[in-house]
Design a protein around this motif. Sequence first.
Motif, PDB file in Angstrom:
ATOM      1  N   ALA A   1       0.979  -1.108  -0.032  1.00  0.00           N
ATOM      2  CA  ALA A   1      -0.053   0.134  -0.126  1.00  0.00           C
ATOM      3  C   ALA A   1       0.904   1.355  -0.146  1.00  0.00           C
ATOM      4  O   ALA A   1       0.660   2.078  -0.902  1.00  0.00           O
ATOM      5  CB  ALA A   1      -0.849  -0.086   1.167  1.00  0.00           C
ATOM      6  N   LEU A   2       2.088   1.267   0.804  1.00  0.00           N
ATOM      7  CA  LEU A   2       3.013   2.428   0.979  1.00  0.00           C
ATOM      8  C   LEU A   2       3.732   2.449  -0.676  1.00  0.00           C
ATOM      9  O   LEU A   2       3.633   3.581  -0.902  1.00  0.00           O
ATOM     10  CB  LEU A   2       3.976   2.076   2.006  1.00  0.00           C
ATOM     11  N   GLU A   3       3.816   1.426  -1.088  1.00  0.00           N
ATOM     12  CA  GLU A   3       4.710   1.465  -2.342  1.00  0.00           C
ATOM     13  C   GLU A   3       3.767   2.074  -3.613  1.00  0.00           C
ATOM     14  O   GLU A   3       4.012   2.918  -4.176  1.00  0.00           O
ATOM     15  CB  GLU A   3       5.008   0.174  -3.052  1.00  0.00           C
ATOM     16  N   VAL A   4       2.426   1.879  -3.485  1.00  0.00           N
ATOM     17  CA  VAL A   4       1.486   2.186  -4.589  1.00  0.00           C
ATOM     18  C   VAL A   4       1.044   3.495  -4.467  1.00  0.00           C
ATOM     19  O   VAL A   4       1.016   4.555  -5.242  1.00  0.00           O
ATOM     20  CB  VAL A   4       0.243   1.247  -4.515  1.00  0.00           C
ATOM     21  N   ASN A   5       1.019   3.926  -2.928  1.00  0.00           N
ATOM     22  CA  ASN A   5       0.284   5.418  -2.816  1.00  0.00           C
ATOM     23  C   ASN A   5       1.585   6.605  -2.486  1.00  0.00           C
ATOM     24  O   ASN A   5       1.208   7.479  -2.770  1.00  0.00           O
ATOM     25  CB  ASN A   5      -0.639   5.204  -1.794  1.00  0.00           C
ATOM     26  N   THR A   6       2.697   6.081  -2.130  1.00  0.00           N
ATOM     27  CA  THR A   6       3.577   6.926  -1.509  1.00  0.00           C
ATOM     28  C   THR A   6       4.847   6.598  -2.234  1.00  0.00           C
ATOM     29  O   THR A   6       5.151   5.662  -2.996  1.00  0.00           O
ATOM     30  CB  THR A   6       3.874   7.232  -0.047  1.00  0.00           C
ATOM     31  N   ARG A   7       5.987   7.603  -1.984  1.00  0.00           N
ATOM     32  CA  ARG A   7       7.362   7.399  -2.219  1.00  0.00           C
ATOM     33  C   ARG A   7       8.266   7.067  -0.999  1.00  0.00           C
ATOM     34  O   ARG A   7       9.317   7.289  -0.957  1.00  0.00           O
ATOM     35  CB  ARG A   7       7.967   8.244  -3.228  1.00  0.00           C
ATOM     36  N   LEU A   8       7.445   6.723  -0.053  1.00  0.00           N
ATOM     37  CA  LEU A   8       8.186   6.634   1.603  1.00  0.00           C
ATOM     38  C   LEU A   8       9.171   5.589   1.232  1.00  0.00           C
ATOM     39  O   LEU A   8      10.175   5.539   2.133  1.00  0.00           O
ATOM     40  CB  LEU A   8       7.184   6.435   2.362  1.00  0.00           C
ATOM     41  N   LEU A   9       9.037   4.460   0.809  1.00  0.00           N
ATOM     42  CA  LEU A   9       9.842   3.211   0.734  1.00  0.00           C
ATOM     43  C   LEU A   9      11.118   3.452  -0.270  1.00  0.00           C
ATOM     44  O   LEU A   9      11.656   2.669  -0.303  1.00  0.00           O
ATOM     45  CB  LEU A   9       9.370   1.948   0.437  1.00  0.00           C
ATOM     46  N   GLU A  10      11.217   4.247  -0.937  1.00  0.00           N
ATOM     47  CA  GLU A  10      12.413   4.529  -2.040  1.00  0.00           C
ATOM     48  C   GLU A  10      13.882   4.581  -1.582  1.00  0.00           C
ATOM     49  O   GLU A  10      14.472   3.870  -1.972  1.00  0.00           O
ATOM     50  CB  GLU A  10      11.844   5.961  -2.974  1.00  0.00           C
ATOM     51  N   PRO A  11      14.027   5.347  -0.349  1.00  0.00           N
ATOM     52  CA  PRO A  11      15.217   5.234   0.063  1.00  0.00           C
ATOM     53  C   PRO A  11      15.746   3.652   0.511  1.00  0.00           C
ATOM     54  O   PRO A  11      16.774   3.356   0.066  1.00  0.00           O
ATOM     55  CB  PRO A  11      15.098   5.836   1.489  1.00  0.00           C
ATOM     56  N   LEU A  12      14.760   2.817   0.895  1.00  0.00           N
ATOM     57  CA  LEU A  12      14.980   1.450   1.332  1.00  0.00           C
ATOM     58  C   LEU A  12      15.277   0.676   0.042  1.00  0.00           C
ATOM     59  O   LEU A  12      16.069   0.150   0.048  1.00  0.00           O
ATOM     60  CB  LEU A  12      13.806   0.885   2.015  1.00  0.00           C
ATOM     61  N   ARG A  13      14.571   0.999  -1.038  1.00  0.00           N
ATOM     62  CA  ARG A  13      14.470   0.407  -2.265  1.00  0.00           C
ATOM     63  C   ARG A  13      15.803   0.825  -2.960  1.00  0.00           C
ATOM     64  O   ARG A  13      16.844  -0.136  -3.401  1.00  0.00           O
ATOM     65  CB  ARG A  13      13.588   0.660  -3.112  1.00  0.00           C
TER      66      ARG A  13
END
Lengths: 164, 295
Positions: free
Chosen positions: B27-39
């Motif tokens: 859900a976070l991946e689809v709606n936000t870019r919050l996890l981009e640093p982790l990726r």
Amino acid sequence: MNPFRGGWLILFTLLCAMVLAILHLPETWPDWLGWLRPAWVALVLFYWVMELPDRVGLVAAWMTGLAVDVLQADPLGLNGALLAAITWFGWRFYERLRMYTWLQQGAVIAMLLIGTGTVHMVVLALIDGRGVGWHVLASPLMSFFAWPMVLLALHALRRRIPVS
Amino acid sequence: MKALFVRRSGAGYLLTGLLLLSATTLALEVNTRLLEPLRVRLASLLIPIFVLAEAPYLAGGGLGDVVATREMLLERNAAQAEEILALSRMAQQYESLKSENDRLRALLGSRARVTSRVLVAELIGVTPHPETRQIIIDKGSEHGILPDAPVIDAHGLFGRVIEVGAYTSRVLLVTDASHAVPVQLNRTGVRSIAAGTGEPFLLELENVPITTDVREGDLVETSGLGGGFPSGFPVGRVVSVRIESTAAFAIVGVTPLAQLDRARHLLILLDAPPELPANGLPETQSASAPEGNTP
């Protein structure tokens, strides 16, 4: 001589499976061959959880899935859930699975992969608007044929390098 | 036996927890870019795997140079000398044409075109899924790459950078189903959007009315609208125009000019394209309108 009771071998084979999972074919080969790629990471993980259920945890499987997500450019968490589900199944029924012939084991894992592959396809269809189709059956079928190879290779490795 | 049983029921809870965790990250991946640093962090950890998987091709190229025969090298030399001749003939007039173009643009009151700095990057990884068209390149933020930087190869527009790590970046190809670029036809100036289809060598022009003048063989180039890509880079050629009598829009297929499957060396444009004026019109139109001409 054998640090981490051979756990590094599990990690090493998983990394090899990841390399196989993203190894791409020469550019001149037809594109649809990509659908036939066996689910190497799932096969290797399934082998280890079946043989050494104490060494492969659900959280480790989920983390492996995270790496697969990055390698395959899938949304984070998708493959983690699928691999954790496969691992849980292998862990829950490992006594029974060990008694099976490779044909039966292969059939079980092919069924599991059809299930997880369908979830994978539907989630990506919902998120990215990707197509839904029967090609989802190709990879599990090839995984069925790849299973004896994985079995033999990992058995042979374990005879040389003990893992407990 | 009892301990085993307890552990089993615990695993079920753990699995449920992990599935919920996955649902959350999805859900976070689809709606936000919050996890981009982790990726990005994970991607830089996994670079060795990308390089290993690409090693046969990297080694193949190096090996080809080693075992090449004298005749092959001579042949290649001759071909390249010919190509240099042809290119330098075109380049001779470039300076004068450019200054003339700048002068004319100054007369029209619009800004001169900026030539952006480029960075050469090499491909080190390919995303394996048949429907995901992404590659990994060996340059990152340490080399000055910014997110959304356009990527070209020797023949045309290749894609854009979607994820920048310290030493690697991920490039979305023009043919990916989630890629689209504002374009115009070189012959007629008709504007459209070239969207990827997920097919390896096919783009589609969106919203082209059936009355539009589009022919097979038309050159499609970036229009510079939208600000994402600089204008004037070739994207592809029209290969099919299908008009169905019941549809309002023609189905126009475009084959990309960039060698999406073969190019190993790519050019990243480092400078962001100039900002569009506030009214959103391209600079040639908005800036060239003489003052006092408005009714």
